[in-house]
Design a protein around this motif. Structure first.
Motif, PDB file in Angstrom:
ATOM      1  N   ASP A   1      -4.678  -2.091  -4.558  1.00 19.33           N
ATOM      2  CA  ASP A   1      -5.682  -1.030  -4.649  1.00 19.33           C
ATOM      3  C   ASP A   1      -7.080  -1.641  -4.808  1.00 19.33           C
ATOM      4  O   ASP A   1      -8.040  -1.213  -4.145  1.00 19.33           O
ATOM      5  CB  ASP A   1      -5.339  -0.121  -5.836  1.00 19.33           C
ATOM      6  CG  ASP A   1      -6.253   1.090  -5.891  1.00 19.33           C
ATOM      7  OD1 ASP A   1      -6.423   1.746  -4.846  1.00 19.33           O
ATOM      8  OD2 ASP A   1      -6.816   1.357  -6.969  1.00 19.33           O
TER       9      ASP A   1
ATOM     10  N   LYS B   1       2.628   1.389  -3.510  1.00 19.30           N
ATOM     11  CA  LYS B   1       1.674   1.421  -4.632  1.00 19.30           C
ATOM     12  C   LYS B   1       2.144   0.537  -5.795  1.00 19.30           C
ATOM     13  O   LYS B   1       2.167   0.950  -6.952  1.00 19.30           O
ATOM     14  CB  LYS B   1       1.422   2.861  -5.094  1.00 19.30           C
ATOM     15  CG  LYS B   1       0.862   3.757  -3.985  1.00 19.30           C
ATOM     16  CD  LYS B   1       0.475   5.125  -4.502  1.00 19.30           C
ATOM     17  CE  LYS B   1       0.214   6.125  -3.387  1.00 19.30           C
ATOM     18  NZ  LYS B   1      -0.742   5.652  -2.363  1.00 19.30           N
TER      19      LYS B   1
ATOM     20  N   GLN C   1       0.827  -1.209   0.000  1.00 18.52           N
ATOM     21  CA  GLN C   1       0.000   0.000   0.000  1.00 18.52           C
ATOM     22  C   GLN C   1       0.861   1.259   0.000  1.00 18.52           C
ATOM     23  O   GLN C   1       0.501   2.268  -0.581  1.00 18.52           O
ATOM     24  CB  GLN C   1      -0.905   0.028   1.227  1.00 18.52           C
ATOM     25  CG  GLN C   1      -1.962  -1.070   1.228  1.00 18.52           C
ATOM     26  CD  GLN C   1      -2.807  -1.048   2.482  1.00 18.52           C
ATOM     27  OE1 GLN C   1      -2.295  -0.920   3.587  1.00 18.52           O
ATOM     28  NE2 GLN C   1      -4.102  -1.167   2.314  1.00 18.52           N
TER      29      GLN C   1
END
Lengths: 189, 189
Positions: free
Chosen positions: B33, A73, A70
């Motif tokens: 995500d 990314k 996270q």
């Protein structure tokens, strides 16, 4: 990482055969808030290194890798340990000896998900004899990808894995390094 | 969940034997995500139900469970499939048949990490014949804990697991339910 060391001292249990049980927060029950702090430590260390993918190995590495990803990314890829109809036939393979399970097993990553443009951060919960990281590193080499670094939550500094990997030039970053567990007492380096 | 359905249509591959491969984003390579958006859907559905713990099963469930747990601010516990020196001797056990691996295996959870005060949300990536959820539900019953609901990413609606579980009164919430995969074409309910 002080918070992690404190947690190991408070909840870790040393058992026969050099086993450190930290399954109340790390690898059976999971404290996701702690995982987040762990992930952020890995991010601080490797954030400027152009990481494109995080590679880990099932099962305990997956959660830490996902939480860490996270911050970066980037996607996570986890090497599979078992034969499965779900896995592609075209895989990179390597062989790993598991100390806790006392046997060799194959690890596999589909050729679709690592390529020669990848700059990879390996994440795992434990480093002891280094066999799992060696297997993952072997797979990264087969894919002509680049291994940038290795983020480990707990390193057993009294076993030879960390030395072995660092002698090969790998950038191994362990958040807690255990010097000894004699008489059931954990001491950090 | 439209985003998930679109992703399945774009990247899912239907293979022989009723296998849907979504390993580019869900269970080999992981799009974190997307996991976050999935986790938030589970949170919206179950946020007012007093969940104290998320229970899943290794390996593919762990990442989704960890990301989801960030919203609920509760720990994850994952059932282990393999014998390991790292697991407590005092465990709840159940038996599960795996369609993709074509064999039975035991799942285990240490008695330390589920108790009769727990209100549990089960999270898993796939629901097909429902055997994994049945095994986890069995363990929850053994612990006298309460099973509040089941969050599934992809349900194969043409297999009987979803019906079986709902007929038992379980609150099963699947983000994408596949009606058919005939001729390699995925259709949703």
């Amino acid at each position: 990482m002080k918070l992690l060391q404190d947690r190991i001292l408070a909840e870790g249990r040393v058992e026969e055969g050099g086993i450190l049980k930290v399954d109340s927060f790390l690898n059976h029950q999971i404290d996701v808030d702690l995982y987040n702090k762990i992930g952020y430590e890995f991010y601080k260390k490797f954030k400027d290194r152009g990481i494109t993918k995080i590679l880990t190995i099932e099962a305990s590495g997956i959660g830490i890798a996902c939480i860490t990803a996270q911050y970066f990314k980037v996607p996570v890829v986890f090497a599979k340990k078992t034969e499965s109809k779900n896995l592609d036939k075209e895989t990179y393979e390597s062989e790993v000896y598991s100390f806790t399970k006392d046997r060799n097993y194959k690890i596999r990553v589909s050729k679709r998900y690592i390529n020669n443009q990848d700059k990879i951060l390996i994440i795992d919960d434990f480093l002891a004899n280094g066999k799992a990281v060696m297997g993952l590193s072997d797979i990264i080499n087969q894919a002509d990808a680049k291994l940038i670094g290795v983020g480990i939550v707990i390193e057993k500094g009294f076993q030879d894995g960390g030395k072995l990997l660092r002698n090969k030039g790998l950038d191994v970053y362990s958040l807690a390094v255990i010097k000894s567990m004699d008489n059931g007492t954990v001491e950090f380096e």
